[in-house]
Design a protein around this motif. Structure first.
Motif, PDB file in Angstrom:
ATOM      1  N   GLU A 111       0.813  -1.219   0.000  1.00  0.00           N
ATOM      2  CA  GLU A 111       0.000   0.000   0.000  1.00  0.00           C
ATOM      3  C   GLU A 111       0.846   1.268   0.000  1.00  0.00           C
ATOM      4  O   GLU A 111       0.573   2.204  -0.784  1.00  0.00           O
ATOM      5  N   PRO A 112       1.886   1.374   0.801  1.00  0.00           N
ATOM      6  CA  PRO A 112       2.702   2.606   0.745  1.00  0.00           C
ATOM      7  C   PRO A 112       3.325   2.835  -0.625  1.00  0.00           C
ATOM      8  O   PRO A 112       3.409   3.975  -1.102  1.00  0.00           O
ATOM      9  N   LEU A 113       3.741   1.745  -1.268  1.00  0.00           N
ATOM     10  CA  LEU A 113       4.348   1.877  -2.596  1.00  0.00           C
ATOM     11  C   LEU A 113       3.319   2.345  -3.621  1.00  0.00           C
ATOM     12  O   LEU A 113       3.620   3.176  -4.488  1.00  0.00           O
ATOM     13  N   LEU A 114       2.117   1.819  -3.502  1.00  0.00           N
ATOM     14  CA  LEU A 114       1.086   2.200  -4.458  1.00  0.00           C
ATOM     15  C   LEU A 114       0.672   3.650  -4.273  1.00  0.00           C
ATOM     16  O   LEU A 114       0.335   4.339  -5.246  1.00  0.00           O
ATOM     17  N   ARG A 115       0.677   4.117  -3.056  1.00  0.00           N
ATOM     18  CA  ARG A 115       0.274   5.499  -2.811  1.00  0.00           C
ATOM     19  C   ARG A 115       1.338   6.494  -3.263  1.00  0.00           C
ATOM     20  O   ARG A 115       1.033   7.655  -3.533  1.00  0.00           O
ATOM     21  N   GLN A 116       2.558   6.051  -3.377  1.00  0.00           N
ATOM     22  CA  GLN A 116       3.623   6.940  -3.845  1.00  0.00           C
ATOM     23  C   GLN A 116       3.479   7.272  -5.326  1.00  0.00           C
ATOM     24  O   GLN A 116       3.892   8.327  -5.779  1.00  0.00           O
ATOM     25  N   MET A 155      -7.962  -5.021  -1.301  1.00  0.00           N
ATOM     26  CA  MET A 155      -7.067  -5.244  -2.439  1.00  0.00           C
ATOM     27  C   MET A 155      -7.638  -4.600  -3.701  1.00  0.00           C
ATOM     28  O   MET A 155      -6.895  -4.017  -4.507  1.00  0.00           O
ATOM     29  N   ASN A 156      -8.954  -4.704  -3.898  1.00  0.00           N
ATOM     30  CA  ASN A 156      -9.577  -4.045  -5.046  1.00  0.00           C
ATOM     31  C   ASN A 156      -9.392  -2.537  -4.973  1.00  0.00           C
ATOM     32  O   ASN A 156      -9.177  -1.869  -5.989  1.00  0.00           O
ATOM     33  N   ASP A 157      -9.463  -1.984  -3.752  1.00  0.00           N
ATOM     34  CA  ASP A 157      -9.224  -0.543  -3.590  1.00  0.00           C
ATOM     35  C   ASP A 157      -7.802  -0.174  -3.986  1.00  0.00           C
ATOM     36  O   ASP A 157      -7.574   0.857  -4.642  1.00  0.00           O
ATOM     37  N   LEU A 158      -6.851  -1.026  -3.574  1.00  0.00           N
ATOM     38  CA  LEU A 158      -5.457  -0.742  -3.923  1.00  0.00           C
ATOM     39  C   LEU A 158      -5.241  -0.849  -5.435  1.00  0.00           C
ATOM     40  O   LEU A 158      -4.498  -0.053  -6.027  1.00  0.00           O
ATOM     41  N   ILE A 159      -5.864  -1.849  -6.052  1.00  0.00           N
ATOM     42  CA  ILE A 159      -5.727  -1.981  -7.509  1.00  0.00           C
ATOM     43  C   ILE A 159      -6.329  -0.772  -8.207  1.00  0.00           C
ATOM     44  O   ILE A 159      -5.765  -0.241  -9.175  1.00  0.00           O
ATOM     45  N   GLU A 160      -7.478  -0.294  -7.715  1.00  0.00           N
ATOM     46  CA  GLU A 160      -8.079   0.907  -8.304  1.00  0.00           C
ATOM     47  C   GLU A 160      -7.161   2.111  -8.122  1.00  0.00           C
ATOM     48  O   GLU A 160      -6.976   2.914  -9.052  1.00  0.00           O
ATOM     49  N   LEU A 161      -6.582   2.238  -6.926  1.00  0.00           N
ATOM     50  CA  LEU A 161      -5.646   3.338  -6.683  1.00  0.00           C
ATOM     51  C   LEU A 161      -4.470   3.279  -7.641  1.00  0.00           C
ATOM     52  O   LEU A 161      -4.101   4.287  -8.268  1.00  0.00           O
ATOM     53  N   GLY A 162      -3.895   2.099  -7.776  1.00  0.00           N
ATOM     54  CA  GLY A 162      -2.756   1.962  -8.678  1.00  0.00           C
ATOM     55  C   GLY A 162      -3.128   2.213 -10.124  1.00  0.00           C
ATOM     56  O   GLY A 162      -2.390   2.871 -10.872  1.00  0.00           O
ATOM     57  N   SER A 163      -4.297   1.714 -10.549  1.00  0.00           N
ATOM     58  CA  SER A 163      -4.710   1.906 -11.942  1.00  0.00           C
ATOM     59  C   SER A 163      -4.977   3.375 -12.238  1.00  0.00           C
ATOM     60  O   SER A 163      -4.696   3.856 -13.344  1.00  0.00           O
TER      61      SER A 163
END
Length: 692
Positions: A111-116, A155-163
Motif C-alpha cells: 500500500e505505501p508503494l502504491l500510494r507513492q 485489495m480491489n481498492d489498492l488496484i483501483e488506486l494503482g490503476s
C-alpha cells in the motif's frame, strides 16, 4: 555325512612287494602320496560337512528370528506411514497458511508503494507492485472464504488506486503530445503535410501501460474499470485537442456569416436583396471557408482514427473493433457537439437573413456539405455507428448525423429561394411605383445579373435543388407561365437554363414596368436601352459568351435580343418630333414655283408653316440634345452607340437635306438663313455628339 574310508588292499600286493625294481618303488611312493592326499581331503570334507550342518542350524535360527522380527515391525511400519502422512498434511497446511498470511501482508507491504505513485522513467516496479496485489486477490478469490471478503475489497481498492495512478501517467503522456490550443490545420493539409501523430516515444510508453491495465479487474463496488477509464482519459484529451484545432475555423465561418454578411432579421423574401446590394461587395464561393472547415474536421477525424487503431492493435492482446469504435465514438463527442452547434448557428443565420449574400452563402454551405457527405459517412458514421446506436443518447445520435441533417435542412430552406426571387422581381415595380428611376443601369439589373451569375457558379448545387423543386414550379403564384413552356422544347434545356430564362424574363418585364414610371417616352427608351444593352453585354462580351450565357443557352440570347430590338425601335420612335417636321408637305401645300419672286410658296400661311417646321425640327433636336446630355445613352457600349449614331444619322440627315434643298431657294422668307440655322454637316455633327 560320513565318507567311508578307501580300502587300499591289493590281492596282488605280495607280488608287488616282492618287486624290487625302481619303477615299482616310484609307483609305490606316488600311491602313498595320493592316499595321503585323499585322506586329507576326506578330513576336510568331514569338517566341511560339520560346518555346513552348523551353518544350516544358524540360518534356520535366523529365519525364525526374522519371522518374529517381521511380525513385530509390521505394525510399527504401518503406524510410521500414518505419521508420515500426518506430517505431510501438517506441512502442507503450514505452507498454505504461510502463503495466505503472506497475501494478507501484501496490504501492509504494497500500500505505501502504491500510494507513492509510479516513476515516469521506470514504471515497471510500480506495475509489478500492482501485479502482486492482483495475484493475492486472485489467490484469495479462489479460496472463496467469507472471512477474506474485507481483505479482497481492500485489495480491489489498492488496484483501483494503482490503476488511477497509471491512468494519470497515460494522461500526462498524451497531454504532452496534444496541444490544448489545437493546431493550425491550414499549416498542414493545404501544403501536403501530414497531420501530427503521437510520437514513437509516447506510443512506446503508453502501449505497455494500456496492456497492463487491460489485465486488471473491475472493482466490484465502485465498478471502476481500469482499462475503460484509461480509454476515457485518452478520448477526452484527444477530443479536446481536435475540438480546439477546429474551433478557429468554425469561429471564422460563424463570424463571417454574422459580421461580414448582411444580417437583416426575418425572411421577407428576395425582394430585400437589392436594398442591401448597394453596400454588398458580393459573396464568392469559398469566401467563408466552409469547405476548409468541414474538410479539416474530416482530416483530423481520420487522423485520430488511424492513431487510435494503431494504438489498440498494438496492445497485448489487441483490442477488438468494438472497443475501437466505442473509444472513437467517445473521442468525437466534444468535436461533434461543437460541429453540430456551428452548423445550427449557420442555419439560423441563413434563415433569419434575406440578403443575397446569405443566399449564396447557403448554396456554398450546401455544396460543402454535399461534397463531404460520403466521406463523412465513411470516416465518422461508419466508425461510430455501432456504439452510437447501442448506447449513446439521442443528442449524440443527432451530433453524429449533424452533417446529413444540416444538408437536408439547408436544401429545404434553399428551395424557397427560387420562387421567392422571381416573385420579388415581379413585385418590385409595384413596390417602387411612386419612384422615378434614372436612365442609368438600374439596381434590379445589377442584382439580377449578379444573382444569375452566381447561380451559374453554383450550378452543381442549384441544379439538384431545382430538380427537387420541379421544372416550372418556381413560377407558382405568378401570373406568368414559365418561358420554356411557351412553345420551346424544354427537353433540350437543362433545369438551370429553364430557371435562368424565367429570371431573365422576369427581369425584362420588371424593366419594362419600371420604364412606364418615366413620363417622357424618350427618357423611358433610354432607360430600357441602357439596361437591356447592359444585360446583353454581360451575356455576350467581346463576341464570346459569358458563363451566364452558356448556362442560359440560346433562349436567353433570344429573349435579350428581342427586348433589345423592341427598346431600339422605341428609341428611334423618340426621334419622331425631329423628323416629323421634315416629312413631305401636307396636302394643300405645294412647292410649285409661281414666279420669279415666290418659288414653291403660296400665301403667307404656307410660308409660316415652313418656318414653323424648321423651328420644330430645331426645337426637337435641342430637346433630344438636352435629354442626351442629362441622360447619356450606352456609356459603356461603343457598339450600340455606333449603331445608334449610324441609324439616326441615316434617318435624319437625308430628310433634312431634302427639306433644306427644297426650301432653301424658296420665298418662304426674305432671309432663309435666319430659319435654316445649321447646315447638313452641322446637324450631323450635333447628332454624332449625342453618342460620344
Amino acid at each position: 555325512m560320513v565318507i567311508a574310508p578307501l580300502s587300499l588292499s591289493n590281492p596282488h600286493s605280495g607280488a608287488i612287494g616282492t618287486s624290487s625294481t625302481p619303477a615299482s618303488a616310484n609307483l609305490h611312493n606316488e600311491t602313498e602320496q595320493a592316499l595321503a592326499e585323499v585322506e586329507l581331503l576326506a578330513q576336510n570334507q568331514r569338517k566341511l560337512g560339520t560346518l555346513t550342518n552348523r551353518m544350516t542350524s544358524i540360518l534356520s535360527g535366523f529365519d525364525r528370528r526374522l519371522i518374529k522380527l517381521e511380525s513385530t515391525m509390521l505394525p510399527i511400519h504401518r503406524s510410521t506411514q500414518t505419521l508420515i502422512r500426518i506430517q505431510e498434511n501438517v506441512d502442507n497446511v503450514l505452507r498454505s497458511l504461510n502463503k495466505t498470511l503472506g497475501h494478507y501482508d501484501v496490504l501492509q507491504d504494497e500500500e505505501p508503494l502504491l500510494r507513492q505513485g509510479p516513476s515516469v522513467r521506470d514504471p515497471q516496479p510500480y506495475l509489478d507492485t500492482i501485479a502482486r496485489v492482483k495475484q493475492g486477490l486472485d489467490y484469495l478469490a479462489r479460496s472463496d472464504l467469507q472471512s477474506q471478503q474485507k481483505v479482497m475489497l481492500k485489495m480491489n481498492d489498492l488496484i483501483e488506486l494503482g490503476s488511477r495512478n497509471v491512468t494519470d501517467m497515460i494522461r500526462d503522456w498524451v497531454t504532452a503530445e496534444s496541444d490544448m490550443h489545437g493546431i493550425d490545420v491550414a499549416e498542414y493539409v493545404p501544403r501536403g503535410m501530414a497531420l501530427p501523430r503521437l510520437s514513437t516515444a509516447t506510443m512506446d510508453a503508453i502501449i505497455p501501460l494500456f496492456s497492463f491495465l487491460k489485465s486488471l479487474p473491475t472493482h466490484p463496488q465502485t465498478h471502476h474499470a481500469p482499462f475503460s477509464s484509461a480509454l476515457v482519459a485518452y478520448s477526452e484529451i484527444r477530443g479536446r485537442y481536435v475540438e480546439a484545432s477546429l474551433s478557429p475555423l468554425a469561429q471564422q465561418v460563424v463570424t463571417y456569416s454574422q459580421e461580414r454578411l448582411s444580417s437583416t432579421a426575418g425572411r421577407a423574401g428576395m425582394t430585400a436583396a437589392w436594398q442591401n446590394d448597394e453596400d454588398d461587395t458580393g459573396y464568392s464561393r469559398g469566401n467563408a471557408g466552409l469547405s476548409n472547415w468541414i474538410n479539416a474536421a474530416l482530416d483530423l477525424t481520420e487522423n485520430e482514427y488511424s492513431i487510435l487503431e494503431e494504438l489498440m492493435q498494438s496492445l497485448n492482446p489487441p483490442s477488438s473493433q468494438t472497443t475501437i469504435h466505442s473509444t472513437f465514438s467517445r473521442l468525437l463527442r466534444a468535436p461533434l457537439r461543437s460541429f453540430a452547434s456551428t452548423l445550427s448557428t449557420l442555419q439560423n443565420e441563413i434563415r433569419r437573413s434575406s440578403s443575397t449574400q446569405h443566399t449564396f452563402f447557403a448554396f456554398d454551405l450546401i455544396g460543402a456539405l454535399s461534397n463531404a457527405s460520403q466521406r463523412w459517412e465513411n470516416v465518422v458514421v461508419a466508425n461510430c455507428a455501432r456504439q452510437q446506436e447501442s448506447s449513446n443518447p439521442h443528442s449524440e445520435q443527432t451530433a453524429l448525423h449533424a452533417l446529413s441533417e444540416s444538408l437536408v435542412a439547408a436544401r429545404g430552406s434553399a428551395l424557397e429561394i427560387f420562387p421567392t426571387y422571381i416573385a420579388g422581381i415581379n413585385a418590385m415595380p409595384m413596390q417602387r411605383e411612386g419612384e422615378i428611376p434614372s436612365t442609368t443601369i438600374n439596381e434590379i439589373t445589377y442584382s439580377s445579373l449578379n444573382f444569375m451569375r452566381q447561380l451559374c457558379e453554383y450550378a452543381d448545387v442549384v441544379a439538384p435543388l431545382l430538380t427537387s423543386l420541379g421544372a416550372g414550379m418556381w413560377m407558382m403564384g405568378s401570373d406568368r407561365a414559365p418561358v420554356l413552356s411557351l412553345g420551346i422544347d424544354s427537353e433540350t434545356q437543362s433545369i438551370l437554363s429553364q430557371y435562368l430564362a424565367d429570371v431573365l424574363a422576369a427581369l425584362l418585364n420588371a424593366l419594362e414596368a419600371r420604364s412606364r414610371a418615366i413620363r417622357q417616352q424618350s427618357t423611358a427608351c433610354i432607360f430600357l436601352l441602357n439596361n437591356i444593352s447592359h444585360i446583353k453585354r454581360e451575356l455576350i462580351y467581346n463576341g464570346r459568351s459569358s458563363g451566364v450565357a452558356d448556362c442560359l443557352g440560346p433562349t436567353g440570347i433570344e429573349l435579350t435580343d428581342g427586348a433589345l430590338r423592341s427598346a431600339y425601335s422605341s428609341y428611334l420612335e423618340a426621334w419622331n418630333p425631329v423628323i416629323g417636321p421634315l416629312m413631305e408637305d401636307t396636302p394643300g401645300l405645294t412647292s410649285k414655283p409661281s414666279g420669279p419672286k415666290l418659288a414653291g410658296m403660296g400665301g403667307n400661311s404656307e410660308k409660316a408653316a415652313v418656318k414653323d417646321r424648321f423651328a420644330k425640327f430645331y426645337d426637337g433636336l435641342d430637346d433630344l440634345e438636352r435629354l442626351h446630355r442629362a441622360f447619356p445613352i450606352a456609356r459603356e457600349d461603343e457598339q450600340l452607340k455606333e449603331r445608334l449614331r449610324t441609324d439616326v444619322v441615316r434617318m435624319v440627315i437625308p430628310m433634312y437635306s431634302r427639306f433644306v434643298a427644297k426650301h432653301k431657294m424658296g420665298d418662304f422668307s426674305k432671309n432663309p438663313q435666319k430659319h435654316i440655322r445649321f447646315s447638313e454637316q452641322e446637324v450631323q455633327d450635333r447628332i454624332v455628339s449625342l453618342f460620344t
